[in-house]
Design a protein around this motif. Structure first.
Motif, PDB file in Angstrom:
ATOM      1  N   PHE A 356       0.502  -0.940  -0.156  1.00  0.00           N
ATOM      2  CA  PHE A 356      -0.218  -0.154  -0.035  1.00  0.00           C
ATOM      3  C   PHE A 356       0.953   1.614  -0.242  1.00  0.00           C
ATOM      4  CE2 PHE A 356      -2.946  -3.158   1.576  1.00  0.00           C
ATOM      5  CZ  PHE A 356      -3.986  -3.009   1.263  1.00  0.00           C
ATOM      6  N   MET A 357       2.489   1.341   0.752  1.00  0.00           N
ATOM      7  CA  MET A 357       2.881   2.380   1.028  1.00  0.00           C
ATOM      8  C   MET A 357       3.320   3.441  -0.008  1.00  0.00           C
ATOM      9  SD  MET A 357       4.036   3.560   4.326  1.00  0.00           S
ATOM     10  CE  MET A 357       4.378   2.348   4.754  1.00  0.00           C
ATOM     11  N   GLY A 358       2.317   4.711  -0.011  1.00  0.00           N
ATOM     12  CA  GLY A 358       2.393   5.305  -1.600  1.00  0.00           C
ATOM     13  C   GLY A 358       2.116   4.851  -2.295  1.00  0.00           C
ATOM     14  N   LYS A 359       1.224   3.947  -2.686  1.00  0.00           N
ATOM     15  CA  LYS A 359       0.650   3.708  -4.235  1.00  0.00           C
ATOM     16  C   LYS A 359      -0.461   4.018  -4.370  1.00  0.00           C
ATOM     17  CE  LYS A 359       3.460  -0.524  -3.996  1.00  0.00           C
ATOM     18  NZ  LYS A 359       3.431  -2.318  -4.211  1.00  0.00           N
ATOM     19  N   ASN A 360      -0.997   3.885  -5.515  1.00  0.00           N
ATOM     20  CA  ASN A 360      -2.174   4.027  -5.883  1.00  0.00           C
ATOM     21  C   ASN A 360      -3.489   3.160  -5.846  1.00  0.00           C
ATOM     22  OD1 ASN A 360      -2.743   7.044  -6.646  1.00  0.00           O
ATOM     23  ND2 ASN A 360      -1.592   6.691  -8.355  1.00  0.00           N
ATOM     24  N   VAL A 361      -4.107   2.485  -4.369  1.00  0.00           N
ATOM     25  CA  VAL A 361      -4.713   1.278  -4.920  1.00  0.00           C
ATOM     26  C   VAL A 361      -6.091   0.819  -5.546  1.00  0.00           C
ATOM     27  CG1 VAL A 361      -4.861  -0.450  -3.476  1.00  0.00           C
ATOM     28  CG2 VAL A 361      -2.860   0.788  -2.787  1.00  0.00           C
ATOM     29  N   LEU A 362      -6.451  -0.414  -6.066  1.00  0.00           N
ATOM     30  CA  LEU A 362      -7.908  -0.060  -6.753  1.00  0.00           C
ATOM     31  C   LEU A 362      -8.354  -1.067  -5.890  1.00  0.00           C
ATOM     32  CD1 LEU A 362     -10.451   0.278  -8.353  1.00  0.00           C
ATOM     33  CD2 LEU A 362      -9.207  -1.291 -10.223  1.00  0.00           C
ATOM     34  N   ALA A 384      -2.183   1.994   6.008  1.00  0.00           N
ATOM     35  CA  ALA A 384      -1.286   0.964   5.844  1.00  0.00           C
ATOM     36  C   ALA A 384      -0.389   1.964   4.669  1.00  0.00           C
ATOM     37  CB  ALA A 384      -1.495   0.181   4.795  1.00  0.00           C
ATOM     38  N   GLY A 385      -0.973   4.004   4.753  1.00  0.00           N
ATOM     39  CA  GLY A 385      -0.015   4.480   3.607  1.00  0.00           C
ATOM     40  C   GLY A 385      -0.011   4.751   1.814  1.00  0.00           C
ATOM     41  N   ALA A 386      -1.792   4.224   2.079  1.00  0.00           N
ATOM     42  CA  ALA A 386      -1.675   4.222   0.246  1.00  0.00           C
ATOM     43  C   ALA A 386      -2.093   5.785  -0.111  1.00  0.00           C
ATOM     44  CB  ALA A 386      -3.117   3.248  -0.150  1.00  0.00           C
ATOM     45  N   LYS A 387      -1.495   6.092  -1.053  1.00  0.00           N
ATOM     46  CA  LYS A 387      -1.751   7.636  -1.480  1.00  0.00           C
ATOM     47  C   LYS A 387      -3.108   7.493  -1.983  1.00  0.00           C
ATOM     48  CE  LYS A 387       0.687   9.059  -5.428  1.00  0.00           C
ATOM     49  NZ  LYS A 387       1.731   8.632  -6.188  1.00  0.00           N
TER      50      LYS A 387
END
Ligand SMILES: O=P(O)(O)OC[C@H]1O[C@H](OP(=O)(O)OP(=O)(O)O)[C@H](O)[C@@H]1O
Ligand SMILES: NC(=O)CC[C@H](N)C(=O)O
Ligand SMILES: [Mg+2]
Length: 502
Positions: A356-362, A384-387
């Motif tokens: 998740f960290m720093g990501k664009n999550v779908l 968890a740090g998702a962008k």
């Protein structure tokens, strides 16, 4: 949703019934039961709990006989008291036991009729006990000491005339055999199989094909809407159409969520239908959000895995298992009570932060019903740090109550009821929300069996095929079966019940 199974065997059936119920456990976690017969006596064990908790060795040893039926329960009527665990029993005529998946929509009126005209006592608020008494009455009025095949099928026709709603049923007529039948709309699934043994043919009837194949039978076919099957106590199998005008309308939510992916329902592979849902959902995402940057697709385990995998393939984005599931926690949606459901989501799913960290999550789920899961999960992804956290649902917005055997009775508990997609998106805290289009969902299921002209999609479009659902019915349902109303009904060990399941 409940799971049902019946076996007409040539040797003891207790273990095979138990094994089949464990395979159907995903359909009901509240209670389980098995009744067997040696042609003269019935042996019954039922109680609240999962299959592995309800049946101990001492119970299994007592479940003697070469035919029997079993049930796993997820209540949609009455309470979750152990007295409403199934199978139910009536002693007259012949001694009949019955297990039911579905929900009767005219249960209240029938319960009154049964008392006033049929002089029968129903002891619980369970619609399944009502159904059993209707079937028993329809058999009793034939007035035979030995019921013929015609009598049994005529009794099923009588049930079709009097009962409304959804029902897939297995019943055992002591000393005479096993019956299975499906309502005239075929809303709930029911399928049968057979196997050859040195002593002759054995038959099995079950909610899902996986319960048939996993205990060593081969699939014959699904029951048609309105059709009944009877296996007499000599092992001969008979089938007959017992409804006047069956209109096939199987529940599409089986393909979205309920059924196991390794089942084949009405000739549709649930697994393939879910893959196709992923494909069409990917098309919708491309069409509605062409500029959305997605680094990773993460499913919400378990059910969405299949469609999320195909969705990621289609979008050419990495698929990652970012949530680990605690395998000792069951399905949260079918737990009674919102408090328990909410707590369980966090106990059940835990994020792997590096995904998740720093990501664009779908995030992909099979459906959003009350919104319990997605709200918690989106927050967990952010923690968890998702962008950015986008959310896609392989089913359209659930806007209407289910009256056919899925416990979503109160409109105001559905997160999409009376809300726009944008409002739901804000409420669940997502940066974008994409729902499957209903036509795409239908196409994904129908591709497996183009002969099915319509599916029951009432939770998405409010079109109730049985024709008896109106505003006052829905309002009354909301009052009697909302989470708030259920909290007021006494449950558990304090309740003294009439139960012969020990
Ligand atoms: O919007 P909600 O009210 O939360 O309901 C929808 C969720 O519930 C179900 O999961 P569940 O945990 O029951 O089972 P699963 O493990 O098979 O996905 C379903 O798969 C969704 O994740
Ligand atoms: N989910 C179901 O199929 C429930 C069956 C029945 N209506 C009960 O409440 O026991
Ligand atoms: Mg889920």
């Amino acid at each position: 949703m409940c799971g049902i199974v019946a076996i007409a065997g040539k040797a003891p059936v207790n273990q095979a019934l138990y094994d089949a119920l464990t395979v159907l456990q995903h359909r009901g976690q509240d209670a389980a039961g098995i009744v067997t017969s040696d042609d003269h006596r019935l042996f019954l064990r039922k109680d609240n709990g999962m299959v592995r908790d309800v049946f101990h060795t001492r119970h299994m040893l007592r479940l003697a006989g070469h035919y029997g039926i079993g049930h796993v329960r997820y209540p949609t009527a009455g309470s979750s008291s152990s007295a409403e665990a199934q199978p139910f029993y009536v002693n007259s005529p012949y001694g009949i036991t019955l297990a039911h998946n579905g929900n009767l929509t005219n249960s209240e009126a029938l319960a009154k009729d049964i008392y006033r005209s049929d002089l029968r006592h129903v002891n619980t608020d369970s619609d399944s006990e009502v159904l059993l008494n209707v079937f028993a009455h329809e058999l009793q009025i034939r007035g035979k000491i030995v019921p013929s095949i015609d009598d049994i099928f005529a009794a099923v026709s009588g049930v079709h005339t009097r009962c409304k709603g959804a029902y897939a049923v297995v019943a055992m007529i002591t000393g005479y055999g096993i019956v299975g039948f499906r309502d005239p709309f075929g809303i709930r699934p029911i399928i049968f199989g057979e196997r050859d043994t040195p002593a002759g043919k054995e038959y099995i009837i079950a909610s899902e094909s996986v319960a048939i194949t996993s205990v060593g039978f081969r699939i014959v076919r699904d029951l048609l809407p309105g059709e009944a099957i009877f296996i007499d106590n000599e092992g001969n199998m008979h089938t007959r159409q017992c409804a006047d005008k069956p209109v096939f309308s199987p529940c599409i939510f089986e393909h979205v969520y309920f059924a196991r992916p390794d089942s084949i329902i009405d000739n549709i592979s649930v697994y393939k239908a879910r893959l196709r849902m992923g494909e069409t959902l990917a098309n919708t995402i491309r069409e509605l959000h062409p500029d959305l940057e997605i680094d990773v697709v993460i499913p919400i385990p378990d059910t969405s895995r299949t469609s999320a995998l195909e969705l990621a393939n289609q979008l050419n984005v990495k698929y990652r298992e970012g949530f680990m599931k605690n395998r000792y926690i069951g399905r949260t949606f079918i737990m009674p009570g919102q408090g328990q459901r909410k707590k369980s989501v966090r106990q059940k799913l835990n994020p792997i932060e590096l995904e998740f960290m720093g990501k664009n999550v779908l995030l992909v789920d099979d459906s959003i019903v009350r919104g319990t899961t997605c709200r918690e999960i989106i927050q967990m992804a952010r923690d968890a740090g998702a962008k950015n956290v986008y959310f896609a649902s392989a089913a359209p917005a659930v806007k209407f109550p289910n009256v056919y055997g899925i416990d979503m009775p109160a409109r105001n508990e559905l997160i999409a009821y009376g809300r726009s997609e944008q409002e739901v998106c804000e409420l669940i805290g997502a940066d974008a929300l994409i729902y499957q289009k209903l036509d795409d969902l239908i196409a994904a299921a129908r591709e497996g069996n183009p002969d099915i002209e319509r599916f029951d999609c009432s939770v998405f479009d409010g079109d109730y095929v049985t024709g008896d659902i109106n505003e006052s019915y829905l309002a009354a349902l909301e009052v009697s079966r909302s989470d708030g109303a259920k909290r007021k009904v006494p449950q558990g060990p304090n309740l003294v019940d009439l139960s012969n399941g020990e």
